[in-house]
Design a protein around this motif. Sequence first.
Motif, short mmCIF file in Angstrom:
data_model
loop_
_atom_site.label_atom_id
_atom_site.label_comp_id
_atom_site.label_asym_id
_atom_site.label_seq_id
_atom_site.Cartn_x
_atom_site.Cartn_y
_atom_site.Cartn_z
N ALA A 462 9.49 -5.60 4.48
CA ALA A 462 10.86 -5.32 4.92
C ALA A 462 11.36 -3.97 4.41
N LEU A 463 10.91 -3.55 3.25
CA LEU A 463 11.32 -2.25 2.73
C LEU A 463 10.84 -1.11 3.62
N GLY A 464 9.68 -1.26 4.21
CA GLY A 464 9.18 -0.25 5.14
C GLY A 464 10.05 -0.17 6.39
N LEU A 465 10.50 -1.32 6.88
CA LEU A 465 11.39 -1.32 8.04
C LEU A 465 12.72 -0.64 7.70
N ALA A 466 13.27 -0.94 6.53
CA ALA A 466 14.53 -0.32 6.13
C ALA A 466 14.37 1.18 5.94
N ALA A 467 13.24 1.61 5.39
CA ALA A 467 13.00 3.04 5.21
C ALA A 467 12.89 3.75 6.56
N GLY A 468 12.25 3.11 7.54
CA GLY A 468 12.18 3.70 8.87
C GLY A 468 13.55 3.84 9.50
N ASN A 469 14.40 2.84 9.32
CA ASN A 469 15.76 2.91 9.84
C ASN A 469 16.52 4.08 9.24
N ALA A 470 16.45 4.24 7.92
CA ALA A 470 17.18 5.32 7.24
C ALA A 470 16.66 6.69 7.66
N ALA A 471 15.35 6.83 7.75
CA ALA A 471 14.77 8.12 8.12
C ALA A 471 15.12 8.49 9.56
N GLY A 472 15.06 7.52 10.47
CA GLY A 472 15.34 7.81 11.86
C GLY A 472 16.77 8.23 12.12
N ILE A 473 17.74 7.52 11.54
CA ILE A 473 19.14 7.86 11.81
C ILE A 473 19.52 9.17 11.12
N THR A 474 18.87 9.50 10.01
CA THR A 474 19.14 10.78 9.35
C THR A 474 18.66 11.93 10.23
#
Length: 613
Positions: A462-474
């Motif tokens: 789940a941490l990988g999914l959250a990291a992808g979310n943060a990187a994409g919206i940034t």
Amino acid sequence: MTTDQPAALASLPAPRSAPAEAPAPGPDPVPRGGFLVKAFGITAVLSAAGSGLGLLRDLLLARYFGASQGTDAFLVAWTVPETAAPLLIEDAMSFLMVPAFALALVLRDEDPDAPDPVRHLVRATLPWLLLALSGLALAAALGAPQLVELLAPGLPDPSLAVVCTRITAITVLPFGVAGYLAAALRAHHSFTAPAGIYVAYNLGILALLFGFHGLLGVRSAALGVGLGSLLMAGLLVGPFLRRLRTGQAGQAGAGRSRRSRNTLVLMPLALLPVAAFTLTRQSQVFVERYLGSALPPGTISHLNYAAKVSQLAMTAGILICTVTFPLVARALAAGDLTAARDRVEKDLGQAAAVVLLGTAFLMACAPSVVSLLFQRGAFGPHDTAATADVIRVYSFGLPAQALTGVMIRPYFSLRPVVRRAGDPRAEDGGRRLLDWYPLAAMLLGLGVTVTVGLLATPRFGALGLAAGNAAGITATAVLLLRGLVLRGIPLRLRRVLGGHARLVGTAAGATALGAAAAGLAADPLFSTLAGGLTVALAFAALGTGLGAREVRGPVLAAARVMGRAPLRRIPPGPRRPGTRLAALSSAADPTRSAGEALDPPIVADEGKFPHGQ
């Protein structure tokens, strides 16, 4: 006359210039600063109440059902209202209809003898909207099995998710009606009823969840979502009808048969880039649901609880532009890009300050906050640890989430769903191509989300999914910041980025100090209080020391009040013509310094373009 004009708006008059010395008539004068500060306060209180009830809803879901296959099934079904809400309430519908109603109101002010443009706009758009929404709701209900298979193919038993999806599909129609009516009311500077819709929504969910969770399980939550959506729309019908009657009464003696030479043209194709951007932005949730369905049971629930807590900070920042968006739309409709730019720059700074303060608190106190809120009943210590870790990773993307919400509003306001027929800018092919720039930025951000998620999920879950979310919206936020300049709003990027760098440094220091303070207490309540108080004090002190205007202004104002120093008052005097809209760009600034001079850019009442064009 353009080919994309429907007959319903063929006789809608375009605005004429009013004499500079005459006040703008009409039943909807632009409110003064005191009203807007009050509107911000009411919006903040009601939005906080709605968020609090939403948090209570999530607490009950965790208490009654924990993080299990049942909650995973419900959350997959909740994807329908989660997608419909931003598309039909806060984002796409607002981006389209607030500028449209703002332009109609400017037209009404400039030409009070013409037929009411607001009523014409409603007649031309609302019936078609109701028809389209009904079709979408029916399609979602009939296609529920296919939707569940598409969103979460890894669910062990999709039957419960299909049932819940069919129940939640009814939200499409009332959500769309609520979004349309809320946009109209906000354009009229009526904020109380729109701010209360999520209170009604969550009360409907809580009522059925309280009464029937034992009998119906998670189906009670799905039924509550449907009931809450109906309450949302019902809350706005009365205020909307009163506004329409007020407009009609204000023009009772008008010559309704007279026509102007120009017309206001409906541009339905303007819907496409707005809807595509909103759906693509929501696709980040689809990516999480899809990849999370293959992870251990409960992962989707951990992601959901973490997102709900994290987004409380983002919601607080978005409240600022919720109130100021109609002001920016009116400024752009009147042609004053300078006033719109100054308001957008303030919104960017203030939203960043509020969100970064919340981000610092969440990163410092995530374990104690989750334990305090959720750890009871079926929600155990393992769920607390997993959710807290996700919150900390999510938090890296919260500033970009808020800034994206601020920037996209003025971007789409420059090409609303209606325009003046004589506006030559609307025919510019380059401008039409730029309509799709936010979608391209969002697609690139989504590509980053998918790439990071695919690479990081096998190892980090789940941490990988959250990291992808943060990187994409940034990545998307960075592209949109450049896009506003290309669109024609002359942001001073060096000034904006310099201010944000100070705020980021402030948040980093406050996070470190807050985490140290939170670790001194084992009890979740005392840990949260100690960490939160430390974060707030450190954020205020560091922001003032680093010269962050969004922090220094309120801190110095509070110091003056506490020291009982007399505030500088601007002596009353004659108002200059054409300052009604200009005063709004600073009057709706609840965080400005108490001693800051009230000298905003001027938005001409005559609706001229910049530099008198």
